[in-house]
Design a protein around this motif. Structure first.
Motif, PDB file in Angstrom:
ATOM      1  N   LEU A 566      55.368  42.264  53.038  1.00 12.32           N
ATOM      2  CA  LEU A 566      55.194  40.990  52.342  1.00 12.32           C
ATOM      3  C   LEU A 566      54.980  39.851  53.333  1.00 12.32           C
ATOM      4  O   LEU A 566      54.187  38.941  53.087  1.00 12.32           O
ATOM      5  N   GLU A 567      55.662  39.910  54.470  1.00 18.51           N
ATOM      6  CA  GLU A 567      55.482  38.874  55.491  1.00 18.51           C
ATOM      7  C   GLU A 567      54.027  38.833  55.975  1.00 18.51           C
ATOM      8  O   GLU A 567      53.441  37.764  56.146  1.00 18.51           O
ATOM      9  N   LYS A 568      53.451  39.996  56.190  1.00 20.96           N
ATOM     10  CA  LYS A 568      52.047  40.076  56.609  1.00 20.96           C
ATOM     11  C   LYS A 568      51.143  39.487  55.528  1.00 20.96           C
ATOM     12  O   LYS A 568      50.174  38.775  55.817  1.00 20.96           O
ATOM     13  N   LEU A 569      51.479  39.758  54.279  1.00 19.44           N
ATOM     14  CA  LEU A 569      50.697  39.242  53.160  1.00 19.44           C
ATOM     15  C   LEU A 569      50.785  37.715  53.102  1.00 19.44           C
ATOM     16  O   LEU A 569      49.782  37.036  52.849  1.00 19.44           O
ATOM     17  N   GLU A 570      51.966  37.173  53.341  1.00 19.74           N
ATOM     18  CA  GLU A 570      52.135  35.717  53.333  1.00 19.74           C
ATOM     19  C   GLU A 570      51.267  35.072  54.406  1.00 19.74           C
ATOM     20  O   GLU A 570      50.649  34.030  54.180  1.00 19.74           O
ATOM     21  N   ARG A 571      51.203  35.694  55.574  1.00 19.91           N
ATOM     22  CA  ARG A 571      50.354  35.152  56.644  1.00 19.91           C
ATOM     23  C   ARG A 571      48.884  35.249  56.253  1.00 19.91           C
ATOM     24  O   ARG A 571      48.095  34.353  56.535  1.00 19.91           O
ATOM     25  N   ARG A 572      48.519  36.337  55.592  1.00 18.57           N
ATOM     26  CA  ARG A 572      47.139  36.521  55.165  1.00 18.57           C
ATOM     27  C   ARG A 572      46.726  35.408  54.197  1.00 18.57           C
ATOM     28  O   ARG A 572      45.630  34.869  54.278  1.00 18.57           O
ATOM     29  N   PHE A 573      47.633  35.038  53.287  1.00 18.90           N
ATOM     30  CA  PHE A 573      47.321  34.017  52.287  1.00 18.90           C
ATOM     31  C   PHE A 573      47.119  32.629  52.900  1.00 18.90           C
ATOM     32  O   PHE A 573      46.507  31.763  52.267  1.00 18.90           O
TER      33      PHE A 573
END
Length: 879
Positions: A566-573
């Motif tokens: 989820l942390e990686k996804l937050e950075r992606r967003f």
């Protein structure tokens, strides 16, 4: 006027947002640097050619690939060359002309060959009169290309134009610095809302579909966490380890170790925190020597982050100086390696790569993909054109047979295909397209053969299911295969296409895509945005297209923030902007606009979350309305600093308890209490008033009020100053920064047109931004404000504020002087002058002296006593 400006003229009419950019072009190019962010579909190449014409100097255009280089030539011919013709351009950097199109690789190769001949790239450019360089897809710049390009910057009056769809914000800090040193600050950005409003991109939305680890993964995660917990508990009880820390020079002889502590303040903090957690009393002299009073210290828990810092230093960085403790350290290292926390001289409790990869490629995401496609097919029916992009092919699953999908243990093209083939009703709609594997259903073969005429290929039945055929091709035929598969997908013969981001992520174009599933976890900001670009393009053959982009997150239920996936996804967003998913319509980057939970646990209802996402995804007509409603509310992308709300409960509930209401209600309670108390007190003490006089009565009244109401009054004031004053102070800091920027002549927009705006959003986040300034000025302001508010690292100058009350309440007393003002003493004093005027009477410290380093150390350790945990973020919002 040179021939470029005479011969190159745009043949058509500029789109409104393109014209708006060109209207400010001369202002941007004054400093011979222009850095433009332009999303897919904005006509970046055409704008680049127009800029070349306007700069009107001999130009070299550099692209990352031959395909993109050739696109420049194609756009030149189609959109700019007049009937009389223009042939003074070249595709070979070794034979440059008035306009040359080449690649970064070719420039690097030329630089190496010139060095071998005893020549320089600078001389070569001067010899051929090249005075403008265009860096296309500048985010592709790699380390080996930097030197060549930085060498060219020494050419006087050289103009550099950098074009990109996504700056590489997720690269290392050093790489990001190099990127901006070369390209300059972002001067302008063509906004996605403009493109959607103009009909050049379709309305679209990003969604997240959540899953939990499979049972086998869950067992692995729980075992992993239990091992770490057992290790930590054992280490806390290890008397020999405690003694080693007590005898470490930093603790045993703090006064003589100041320089080492200055260099490693986090390590020193980790020693103190570990000893405190182990039940060892911390010598108050250590804290007083560093400027802290013992009663103010609130030691944080011994988190994995602190333990990682401690052990990384002891087991790796300082290992050679701790040779006498090798008998103690070696078993600790072996135990860490055994439980999977130590590898390649790296202690990693938090972001264990193996654990992250396990979640990121979790087979539970296969079920997520199936559920998404079932919902999308229900909403779109025959119009469904879905693409699933992932990182690996996973050919080992080609032999999969049966229906036991639990044996599909790794996420990849083939495992996704096999899951959809066996667990859903999509069988005849599926196809695979990668660089080395192409698979078709037999029902599409006749259409395939009609399109592929003249190309050599062969068909082999798939061993596990003869309804599917593997397409074998060789050499140049591969390009025809890709084109044919794309055509079949566009026509609907294939409705679900599964491929790798390496083939379909950049350059591949299929405007019919209306649903994209990003089953990729290797991707960066850049590749994520490029992959999204496939789904948000308009489809010229079908009006009213909308695009759904699906991101997959496998939660780690053993941690409160959801885990690394989820942390990686937050950075992606952070890399792209979109419309809010529900409620008030607004356009912003980041994950917050989806209004997802703040915290996650094993009790989080993922089924409900996913149902909400699927329901919103089906409302495509409402999606269009939300986009155009949000677009109507603004006209420009605004960069802002955001202090996110970090509470554990929803903001609407929390704000009733926080400073705004808590302090007011407490003060109101005090006022009402006094109002009710006074008549009673008067009745009881009327005799004192009449017999001993007014002064005696007032004296008794004041004593009673202090005893009865001082604690609540103190609490109310403390709540106000600690919480209520934070946002007001942020605005005062912003005013000081703005004034200093104007005084240093870094901003040129008239002050009458520029204002500072602050807002408390419905989500609880507090934002601050500059209104009326240029894009580059706003970007500079936001970057510097974020630097001031961020945790303190290693600034040259420090601002220190020490009122007694702040110290008692643990309020922040340190701020940095931004690096741009810290290079010269005069500039630091200039910033300090405006700080004192707008913020407070802080003292200015130069941190490169002994006393200054001591203050810096205290500032960097002050996270122990700070009440404020918010870390500022830089956001982009349509206003």
């Amino acid at each position: 006027m040179t021939e470029l400006a005479q011969q190159l003229s745009f043949k058509f009419t500029w789109r409104s947002y393109q014209q708006k950019f060109l209207d400010y072009f001369q202002d941007h190019i004054e400093d011979d640097h222009l850095h433009v962010v332009a999303p897919p579909g904005s006509g970046k190449t055409i704008l680049g050619l127009e800029m070349i014409s306007r700069v009107n100097k001999t130009t070299l255009v550099l692209a990352p690939t031959l395909t993109i280089r050739n696109q420049w030539q194609s756009r030149l011919r189609t959109f700019f060359i007049k009937d009389s013709g223009f042939d003074r351009y070249s595709l070979d950097i070794k034979t440059p002309r008035l306009l040359t199109f080449s690649t970064y690789q070719s420039l690097h190769a030329l630089d190496k060959s010139l060095i071998e001949e005893g020549k320089t790239l600078v001389d070569y450019f001067k010899e051929h009169g090249i005075r403008t360089i265009v860096l296309d897809e500048a985010h592709h710049l790699k380390s080996e290309w930097w030197k060549s390009l930085f060498t060219l910057k020494q050419i006087e009056n050289l103009t550099i134009i950098a074009l990109t769809a996504t700056p590489p914000y997720d690269s290392t800090a050093q790489e990001v610095k190099k990127y901006f040193d070369l390209c300059g600050p972002i001067d302008d950005e063509i906004a996605v809302p403009d493109l959607v409003g103009n009909g050049d991109l379709c309305p679209h939305q990003d969604f997240v579909y959540f899953s939990r680890p499979a049972q086998s993964q869950m067992k692995y995660i729980v075992t992993y966490r239990e091992r770490i917990m057992a290790f930590t508990n054992a280490l806390l009880e290890n008397a020999d380890f405690q003694n080693m820390l007590l005898q470490h020079p930093m603790y045993a002889n703090t006064a003589a170790s100041l320089e080492a502590i200055y260099d490693q303040p986090s390590f020193f903090s980790s020693i103190l925190i570990f000893l405190k957690a182990a039940g060892h009393p911390i010598d108050p002299k250590k804290l007083r020597f560093l400027g802290f009073k013992e009663k103010n210290i609130e030691f944080p828990d011994l988190s994995y982050e602190w333990l990682e810092i401690l052990l990384q230093q002891l087991l790796v960085a300082q290992r050679s100086s701790l040779a006498s403790y090798e008998g103690l350290l070696q078993p600790i290292q072996k135990e860490l390696a055994r439980i999977g926390v130590y590898a390649k001289k790296r202690v990693n409790f938090i972001g264990d790569d193996q654990l992250y990869r396990s979640l990121a490629s979790s087979p539970s995401k296969l079920e997520s993909i199936g559920a998404i496609l079932i919902a999308e097919q229900k909403a779109l029916r025959e119009a469904l054109r879905a693409v699933v992009l992932t990182d690996f092919i996973r050919k080992e699953f080609l032999d999969f047979s049966g229906t036991d999908t639990e044996t599909l243990t790794k996420l990849g093209v083939v495992s996704i295909f096999q899951y959809l083939r066996t667990a859903t009703d999509f069988k005849s709609a599926i196809g695979i397209l990668t660089g080395s594997l192409v698979i078709l259903h037999k029902s599409t073969i006749s259409d395939f053969e009609k399109l592929i005429k003249g190309t050599q290929y062969s068909l082999t039945p798939l061993a596990c299911d003869e309804e599917f055929l593997i397409v074998n091709s060789f050499g140049s035929a591969k390009n025809h295969i890709v084109a044919t598969m794309t055509a079949l997908f566009e026509a609907g013969a294939i409705k679900i296409l599964i491929g790798t981001k390496s083939l379909l992520g950049e350059g591949w174009d299929a405007p019919a895509i209306n649903s994209l599933i990003l089953a990729s976890y290797v991707g960066s900001f850049v590749s994520s945005n490029q992959m999204r670009g496939r789904a948000i393009r308009v489809d010229g053959r079908k009006n009213g297209k909308t695009g759904n982009i699906w991101h997959l997150a496998c939660l780690d239920p053993t941690v409160a923030d959801g885990g690394k996936d989820l942390e990686k996804l937050e950075r992606r967003f952070e890399a792209f902007s979109g419309v809010s998913a529900s409620g008030i319509t607004y356009i912003e980057n980041g994950l917050e606009r989806l209004q997802l939970p703040i915290r996650y646990s094993a009790d989080t209802n993922l089924q409900e979350l996913n149902a909400q996402m699927l329901r919103l995804a089906a409302e495509r007509d409402q999606l269009k309305e939300r986009w155009f409603d949000a677009i109507s509310k603004g006209s420009v992308l605004v960069r802002e600093v955001k202090l996110p709300y970090t509470g554990n409960i929803p903001f609407e509930e929390a704000k009733k308890l926080r400073w705004g209401n808590a302090s007011k209600y407490l003060l109101l309670e005090v006022a009402l209490g006094i109002g009710l108390f006074f008549p009673e007190f008067l009745a009881k003490n009327i005799g004192t008033l009449l017999g001993q006089g007014v002064f005696r009565f007032i004296y008794l009244l004041l004593i009673a009020m202090v005893v009865g109401f001082a604690p609540k009054t103190y609490k109310a004031l403390k709540l106000y100053f600690i919480f209520g004053n934070t946002h007001k102070k942020t605005k005062r800091i912003a005013k000081a920064l703005l004034a200093a920027l104007y005084a240093k002549e870094l901003l040129h927009t008239p002050t009458t047109q520029v204002s500072i705006k602050t807002e408390q959003q419905s989500t609880g986040s507090f934002v601050c931004y500059l209104l009326g300034a240029t894009n580059a000025e706003s970007s500079l302001f936001v970057n510097l404000l974020a630097e001031i508010l961020a945790p303190i690292e290693n600034p040259r100058y420090l601002l220190v504020y020490r009122p007694w009350l702040f110290g008692q309440w643990g309020m922040r007393t340190y701020h940095v002087v931004p690096a741009i003002f810290g290079k010269r003493k005069q500039d630091a004093q200039l910033f300090h002058k405006h700080w004192r005027k707008h913020v407070n009477s802080s003292s200015l410290f130069y941190t490169r002296t002994v006393s200054g380093r001591k203050e810096l150390l205290k500032a960097r350790l002050s996270h122990i006593v700070y009440q404020f945990k918010e870390v500022p973020k830089k956001a982009i919002t349509w206003k």
